[in-house]
Design an enzyme around this catalytic site. Sequence first.
Site, PDB file in Angstrom:
ATOM      1  N   ALA B  52       0.863  -1.183   0.000  1.00  0.00           N
ATOM      2  CA  ALA B  52       0.000   0.000   0.000  1.00  0.00           C
ATOM      3  C   ALA B  52       0.892   1.223   0.000  1.00  0.00           C
ATOM      4  O   ALA B  52       1.954   1.241   0.631  1.00  0.00           O
ATOM      5  CB  ALA B  52      -0.946   0.000   1.192  1.00  0.00           C
ATOM      6  N   GLU B  53       0.455   2.265  -0.707  1.00  0.00           N
ATOM      7  CA  GLU B  53       1.276   3.447  -0.953  1.00  0.00           C
ATOM      8  C   GLU B  53       1.757   4.117   0.324  1.00  0.00           C
ATOM      9  O   GLU B  53       2.784   4.782   0.345  1.00  0.00           O
ATOM     10  CB  GLU B  53       0.491   4.505  -1.749  1.00  0.00           C
ATOM     11  CG  GLU B  53       0.062   4.081  -3.112  1.00  0.00           C
ATOM     12  CD  GLU B  53      -1.345   3.537  -3.087  1.00  0.00           C
ATOM     13  OE1 GLU B  53      -1.557   2.451  -2.494  1.00  0.00           O
ATOM     14  OE2 GLU B  53      -2.227   4.185  -3.662  1.00  0.00           O
ATOM     15  N   ASN B  54       0.978   3.982   1.380  1.00  0.00           N
ATOM     16  CA  ASN B  54       1.338   4.710   2.602  1.00  0.00           C
ATOM     17  C   ASN B  54       2.498   4.082   3.352  1.00  0.00           C
ATOM     18  O   ASN B  54       2.918   4.617   4.377  1.00  0.00           O
ATOM     19  CB  ASN B  54       0.118   4.887   3.511  1.00  0.00           C
ATOM     20  CG  ASN B  54      -0.498   3.574   3.916  1.00  0.00           C
ATOM     21  OD1 ASN B  54      -0.495   2.624   3.141  1.00  0.00           O
ATOM     22  ND2 ASN B  54      -1.013   3.506   5.113  1.00  0.00           N
TER      23      ASN B  54
END
Lengths: 225, 225, 253, 253
Positions: B52-54
């Site tokens: 996930a990008e975070n």
Amino acid sequence: MTRDPAPRLSRTDIARRAALDLPDGGIVNLGIGIPALCSNLLPEGVELRYHAENGILGFSEMNTKFDGDPNIMDAGGNFPKLVPGMAFFDSVESFGLIRGGHIDVTVLGGLQVSDKGDLANWMIPKRGIGSIGGGMDLATNAKRVIVAMEHTTRDNKPKIVNQCSFPLTAPNCVDDIITDIAVIKVKTQGLFLMEAAQGWSPDDVQAITEPEFIVSDDFKPFQTA
Amino acid sequence: MTRDPAPRLSRTDIARRAALDLPDGGIVNLGIGIPALCSNLLPEGVELRYHAENGILGFSEMNTKFDGDPNIMDAGGNFPKLVPGMAFFDSVESFGLIRGGHIDVTVLGGLQVSDKGDLANWMIPKRGIGSIGGGMDLATNAKRVIVAMEHTTRDNKPKIVNQCSFPLTAPNCVDDIITDIAVIKVKTQGLFLMEAAQGWSPDDVQAITEPEFIVSDDFKPFQTA
Amino acid sequence: MLGYHQAMPVSKTIDNFNDAVADIPSGASIMIGGFGGAGGQPTRLMLALRDLGVDDLTIIGNVAGISATTHYGWREGADDPKPVDQGMFFASGQASKIICSFPVPGTTNPLSEIEKAWRAGRAEVEIVPQGTLIEQIRAAGAGIPAFYTPTGVGTSVAEGKESREFDGRTYLLEKALTGDYAFVRAQKADTHGNLQYVGTSRAFGPAMATAAKITIAEVDEIVDPGGIDAERVGTLGAYVDRIVQRKAGDPYP
Amino acid sequence: MLGYHQAMPVSKTIDNFNDAVADIPSGASIMIGGFGGAGGQPTRLMLALRDLGVDDLTIIGNVAGISATTHYGWREGADDPKPVDQGMFFASGQASKIICSFPVPGTTNPLSEIEKAWRAGRAEVEIVPQGTLIEQIRAAGAGIPAFYTPTGVGTSVAEGKESREFDGRTYLLEKALTGDYAFVRAQKADTHGNLQYVGTSRAFGPAMATAAKITIAEVDEIVDPGGIDAERVGTLGAYVDRIVQRKAGDPYP
């Protein structure tokens, strides 16, 4: 070439003088050679946070001997003492810190410095091969660049010159030159002689310095503490 | 506009079909909406390492409810289950991973996809404002881009079009389109119909698809396992 | 593993959040760390800035202004306290611009404060691909004035930007993005300013800390040097100017 | 803090160093991690590559080839075993080029293997500022084809390179640098390929792992997933293709 009017300082004394210019609490990177000697020569009560290119920030002193762990090293191949508050990181972060202008002071060795503050310290042309290491990044990007070196070559030729004949590390980067006989500040107006070693007059220093310098209004003897 | 020949699949069924295309052991990023549903719908025995990008890699399933820790989140605002072998990192690393081409597959939602594989999914022009998030980086740089979406708008207009009228997320990036009635592959020669939902003939699908597609030699019913 | 030698701490600790933001002038650009949602959000610094009342601010964030209306990244349905986000500066009329990647959720109802301000012509909204935004911020901190990225080629993001081919692929030239202040949230700080993060709370914080002129950290706990493992420092103290500890039992996550 | 859910491991473990490097062809470019010195140096992978006997290699490293003659980064005066470094590929005639920042020490005597090969016209030596070299490698791994840096402006490093002003300062355009293989050294790997480093052994390893087509890690210990704290992963398993565990009691540090 006249004879020296008084002894020149030792490499350790150059380093001790350079250490006086390091700001309490500052982030400081020391090059190899004379600069590395600063680490164990800080004035009482001054605490620095040394940075080394290989990915360590916050050490303040060197072990005098290799203590068996090759994974705790500085960039010069010395072995720092561990202190609380230090951090380890990789070379990407380490050079982000340097190139981003987050190093307060770097002390570097020098082969030649010009009156415009050009620094040459990575290659002797006749050797034909040299080592840049982190020097170009430090010289180009540290907030303040101090060069700590002998004032002349072994055959007493000036290392402070009108024009560097050796390949440059960075142009127009040096703020202060600390040698075995003098402390010289590089300003846009030219070089300013700030201090001279005991027994050395401004003329004595000028005799082995290629560019003409201005004797500072604040000129005083070489500081030792 | 003719009536549907058979029911369309649910959003969950679209996600279940997309999940079939995810390679065992692969690094996979799921966009918000239908794609996010894939995470809990993997075939038996398949293990993925979701990114996930975070700043999280290696989770494989979502908690169904917020478990009280806002520091363990995915980019869609869902809360992953912790698994051994996962890692946390910052957004610099996270997008280095994406932009550097290290994501095996991303499943993204779509507003429109063209027959050249252009994807539009970040803004509805009449709203005048949209959200790019990590979508452009994922669509541009993932090794494989699957778009999971409804086949048509709510008023039954094609979302697979000759030319996207909505702002593009990335041109020429989509590899596969999985909808509630069809699986379509985007190749340089054009679109290929690979599968259709039960009760839907190729002609039925073509009727609500703007570009003409080629029916693949491997055409078969919608796969469910 | 570490047998520590003693050293003198250099403290950057500020007593309260109001003092920590007191010198921020109108017109400043403020980077706000985290990803979006409660985790990693410097909520108390944001509230202190709102209370300071300066205006014409530029806010730089990632997912921005959607938590208050959607509970994104907060406990679902939480009302004690209600989620807050960067929209507070637009509701208060303090911000005139936001640079971010994700300012509106997929649903339009209810409108976020940022979207309201934008619709009313009270605020400029610059939407940047997330990977480009974080790389621009990282570049500013790392002394890189500009770089090329493939992201955004062939889209509206490319408008007005230089593009160039390398090895047959087209890339956009993107410039470094700095800020006057960065607000970052971490779990622990030592008095040198070293920060330790947990889980997905890192996100934009570490890069922003390197990129801003003044970096202020909001932390759950301040410890003496050595209280953060040298192997676990997420942001170097070299980047952090001020640290403020949250009160125990703060109702905001 | 982590209450782990069970998952299936995906193993990348190779039994021995020779097998791990067996597919490396002549003409390959090899990134060698660490900084220089024993810490962080993938010594066993290097020895295996030397034994493989392929040639026309390009070696990419940082401080390169000076430990064998100066003991740089090794126990002073150590002779059991003698320090080894990237010079081994030049002594053996396997390498035709090195890209590095620091190939010679300040003293000339004795000459290093790299300097000998260079003097004899047997090897090309490309010297790059260290910050530029690591950023080029990082760029390759992170999808950035080129970037601007202030380092090297006005020096011989700038020769043949584009320069450009941003905000009144001049910068050089530098390109991404990839490799066919990266050898990295870490203390721990899990079977997903996640790596944990200690101290200053990180250096060039993490960036090289992202930049090479195939990344091989030499580690002291291989553990099951979960054996590395999720907060302490220095290189993501996503970047690592093969991991090999050193034998206990290896005489090389």
